[in-house]
Structure formats: structure tokens, C-alpha cells
Design a protein around this motif. Structure first.
Motif, PDB file in Angstrom:
ATOM      1  N   GLY A   1     -10.453   5.142 -25.853  1.00  6.69           N
ATOM      2  CA  GLY A   1     -10.142   4.906 -24.441  1.00  6.69           C
ATOM      3  C   GLY A   1     -11.218   5.547 -23.598  1.00  6.69           C
ATOM      4  O   GLY A   1     -12.012   6.355 -24.112  1.00  6.69           O
TER       5      GLY A   1
ATOM      6  N   SER B   1     -12.262   9.317 -23.969  1.00  6.65           N
ATOM      7  CA  SER B   1     -11.523   9.909 -25.093  1.00  6.65           C
ATOM      8  C   SER B   1     -12.477  10.490 -26.137  1.00  6.65           C
ATOM      9  O   SER B   1     -13.537   9.933 -26.410  1.00  6.65           O
ATOM     10  CB  SER B   1     -10.649   8.846 -25.756  1.00  6.65           C
TER      11      SER B   1
ATOM     12  N   PRO C   1       0.944  -2.092 -24.661  1.00 10.58           N
ATOM     13  CA  PRO C   1       0.535  -0.704 -24.436  1.00 10.58           C
ATOM     14  C   PRO C   1       1.745   0.170 -24.096  1.00 10.58           C
ATOM     15  O   PRO C   1       2.535  -0.199 -23.227  1.00 10.58           O
ATOM     16  CB  PRO C   1      -0.421  -0.772 -23.242  1.00 10.58           C
TER      17      PRO C   1
ATOM     18  N   ASN D   1       1.191   6.094 -22.182  1.00  4.47           N
ATOM     19  CA  ASN D   1      -0.245   6.110 -22.436  1.00  4.47           C
ATOM     20  C   ASN D   1      -1.032   6.166 -21.121  1.00  4.47           C
ATOM     21  O   ASN D   1      -0.922   5.269 -20.291  1.00  4.47           O
ATOM     22  CB  ASN D   1      -0.606   4.851 -23.228  1.00  4.47           C
TER      23      ASN D   1
ATOM     24  N   TYR E   1      -4.080   5.719 -20.373  1.00  8.48           N
ATOM     25  CA  TYR E   1      -5.114   4.703 -20.119  1.00  8.48           C
ATOM     26  C   TYR E   1      -4.547   3.404 -19.555  1.00  8.48           C
ATOM     27  O   TYR E   1      -5.234   2.650 -18.892  1.00  8.48           O
ATOM     28  CB  TYR E   1      -5.863   4.374 -21.412  1.00  8.48           C
ATOM     29  N   THR E   2      -3.303   3.123 -19.899  1.00  5.25           N
ATOM     30  CA  THR E   2      -2.795   1.778 -19.617  1.00  5.25           C
ATOM     31  C   THR E   2      -1.651   1.760 -18.595  1.00  5.25           C
ATOM     32  O   THR E   2      -0.984   0.733 -18.456  1.00  5.25           O
ATOM     33  CB  THR E   2      -2.323   1.120 -20.937  1.00  5.25           C
TER      34      THR E   2
ATOM     35  N   TYR F   1       0.924  -1.427 -17.791  1.00  5.04           N
ATOM     36  CA  TYR F   1       2.072  -1.293 -18.700  1.00  5.04           C
ATOM     37  C   TYR F   1       3.180  -2.312 -18.415  1.00  5.04           C
ATOM     38  O   TYR F   1       3.593  -3.063 -19.308  1.00  5.04           O
ATOM     39  CB  TYR F   1       2.618   0.142 -18.633  1.00  5.04           C
TER      40      TYR F   1
ATOM     41  N   SER G   1      -0.151   3.149 -28.486  1.00  3.58           N
ATOM     42  CA  SER G   1      -1.109   3.829 -27.601  1.00  3.58           C
ATOM     43  C   SER G   1      -2.419   4.126 -28.325  1.00  3.58           C
ATOM     44  O   SER G   1      -3.305   4.760 -27.773  1.00  3.58           O
ATOM     45  CB  SER G   1      -0.500   5.112 -27.039  1.00  3.58           C
ATOM     46  N   ASP G   2      -2.535   3.642 -29.571  1.00  3.12           N
ATOM     47  CA  ASP G   2      -3.716   3.967 -30.387  1.00  3.12           C
ATOM     48  C   ASP G   2      -4.697   2.803 -30.494  1.00  3.12           C
ATOM     49  O   ASP G   2      -5.648   2.865 -31.264  1.00  3.12           O
ATOM     50  CB  ASP G   2      -3.263   4.364 -31.796  1.00  3.12           C
TER      51      ASP G   2
ATOM     52  N   THR H   1      -7.689   0.603 -29.355  1.00  2.00           N
ATOM     53  CA  THR H   1      -8.864   0.585 -28.479  1.00  2.00           C
ATOM     54  C   THR H   1      -8.842  -0.631 -27.555  1.00  2.00           C
ATOM     55  O   THR H   1      -9.134  -0.532 -26.361  1.00  2.00           O
ATOM     56  CB  THR H   1     -10.146   0.563 -29.335  1.00  2.00           C
TER      57      THR H   1
ATOM     58  N   ASN I   1      -6.532   0.114 -24.733  1.00  2.00           N
ATOM     59  CA  ASN I   1      -6.842   1.255 -23.861  1.00  2.00           C
ATOM     60  C   ASN I   1      -8.006   1.016 -22.907  1.00  2.00           C
ATOM     61  O   ASN I   1      -8.114   1.680 -21.888  1.00  2.00           O
ATOM     62  CB  ASN I   1      -7.098   2.499 -24.708  1.00  2.00           C
ATOM     63  N   TRP I   2      -8.879   0.075 -23.258  1.00  2.00           N
ATOM     64  CA  TRP I   2      -9.987  -0.255 -22.362  1.00  2.00           C
ATOM     65  C   TRP I   2      -9.642  -1.415 -21.440  1.00  2.00           C
ATOM     66  O   TRP I   2     -10.430  -1.788 -20.570  1.00  2.00           O
ATOM     67  CB  TRP I   2     -11.254  -0.582 -23.158  1.00  2.00           C
TER      68      TRP I   2
END
Ligand SMILES: [Zn+2]
Length: 241
Positions: A54, A57, A148, A152, A154-155, A159, A188-189, A191, A194-195
Motif C-alpha cells: 500500500g 507501507s 477491501p 484498512n 488504505y481503502t 470501502y 486488507s493484504d 496490493t 490497497n493502491w
């Protein structure tokens, strides 16, 4: 008003129209304004170089893994993913959506972050990632839809919409495929989640490590049911948005 004033006003109007063109103009011209980005998961060769999972990260994961493989068909996951994705592209275009693909061939080198970048750049209204699952047990079966996770960082902005789209797609896939299913699953893991700055969902179409499901996933008629389920879910997501 005199002629000179009128033509000056018209010039101003035309300058404003050109200046503010783009999405608004495109939306007015089509019945469905929405842009869908489809990402057929994996590629010919995995890339084990690392990238952050992310923005900012320190946790890193391989840029793109090699995916699973059909236990009966021997088909690599990246081939199945593209088969389903190209059918989905065709169906969504038929329904009036604009579709952007992250890849349309196997021999490319695109990390999961880069795939999200494509969806972000396209300002996709929905980013759909197509995958198939693998397990150590040949008995494990069922499709699932990932979104997501709520907690988390990042998101957060994507969400709610991501979860909503995932639920619509899951319910419709259940209806069209009548297949076993493993639920709508928060993650939440990933990639590729998260981007993402746009609502995102990931369809795990079934287990290629189950002989029964592997065979069925490669049948054109079954792929059509998957595509119909996803497309119906997409329609519902946008009609309730
Ligand atoms: Zn995969």
C-alpha cells in the motif's frame, strides 16, 4: 442585445463548454456513463520482485504471483482469467459500459500496483479483478467475492462502494451459477486493493484444484453464467448507487 455582444457571449459559452468537457460530455452522450476496468489476474510469468502492499507501507509482496493451475485441464490460472475477462468485457460493452482492460494478452509484465494504477488513471467507476482459487484439498470448492476490509487505512474512501458492488455481484453469481459459494470476504493484504482509489472487487470464480470445478470453469456455457452473474451485479450496483 447587439450582434457583437451576442457573438461574444456565444464565444464565452463555447470556451466554457470546451474547458469543462471530459467526463460530463461523455456521460451525456451514452445511455450508460460508467467506466469499468477489468483486470484478468496474473500473467505468463510471475514477477517475484517486491512492491509495497500500500502507499507508504514497509510491508512488501511480490509484484505479481504466478497463480494456480487446473488439476484436470492443466490450464494456468492466467489463461482462465483472461477467457472469463474477455467474455465479461464483451457483455458489459453490450450493456453500454465503457470497458478498460489491464491486459488482453498473457506475455506482459504488470504488477498488481500497476494494474490498480490503470484503473485509477481510467477513473473507473468500478474495478473488477478476475481470479480463480487454489487449495491443497481437491474437495475445496466454491466461488467467492473479495472486497477491501473496513478497518484498512488504505481503502477507507472506497470501502462502502466496494463492499456494495461485491455483494451485488456475489448474490447474482449465486443466482446464475447455482454453484457452491464461500461468501463475500474482506481483505486488507491485497496490493491490488490497497493502491486502488476507485471501488474495487475481486471475483474468485472457483477452485481449479477441484477436479469437478476445474472442468466446469473451462466450459464456455459455465463461463457465460459467471459473466451473466457479474454483469447483473454490476447493473444492480449502478442502478442503486
Ligand atoms: Zn489468482
Amino acid at each position: 442585445m447587439n450582434k457583437g455582444l451576442i457573438s461574444m457571449l456565444m464565444l464565452l459559452v463555447s470556451i466554457f463548454t470546451v474547458g469543462s468537457s471530459g467526463s460530463a460530455t461523455a456521460q451525456a452522450n451514452t445511455s450508460h456513463p460508467y467506466v469499468i476496468c477489468i483486470d484478468p489476474g496474473h500473467q505468463l510469468k510471475g514477477n517475484n520482485q517486491l512492491e509495497p502492499i500500500g502507499p507508504g507501507s514497509s510491508v512488501k509482496k511480490p509484484k505479481v504471483s504466478s497463480g494456480t493451475r487446473g488439476v484436470v485441464t492443466k490450464k494456468p490460472e492466467y489463461v482462465l482469467n483472461l477467457e472469463i475477462s474477455l467474455k465479461l468485457k464483451k457483455e458489459l460493452e453490450k450493456r453500454g459500459y465503457k470497458v478498460v482492460m489491464t491486459r488482453e494478452k498473457h506475455d506482459i509484465n504488470l504488477s498488481n500496483k500497476q494494474r490498480s494504477d490503470i484503473a485509477n488513471k481510467a477513473k473507473a467507476d468500478l474495478f473488477i479483478r478476475i481470479h480463480a482459487d487454489g487449495s491443497n484439498s481437491p474437495k475445496t470448492e466454491g466461488f467467492s467475492v473479495l472486497y477491501p476490509a473496513q478497518n484498512n487505512k488504505y481503502t477507507k474512501p472506497i470501502y462502502a462502494k466496494s463492499k456494495s458492488a461485491s455483494e451485488f455481484i456475489y448474490n447474482e453469481m449465486k443466482h446464475t451459477t447455482k454453484a457452491k459459494s464461500k461468501g463475500v470476504v474482506p481483505r486488507s493484504d491485497l496490493t491490488g486493493f490497497n493502491w486502488s482509489k476507485v471501488p474495487v472487487t475481486l471475483v474468485e470464480a472457483g477452485f481449479m484444484t477441484s477436479p469437478r470445478e476445474d472442468k466446469r470453469l473451462s466450459e464456455s456455457s459455465y463461463q457465460n453464467l459467471i459473466v451473466k452473474g457479474i454483469s447483473n451485479g454490476v447493473d444492480q450496483f449502478f442502478s442503486k448507487k
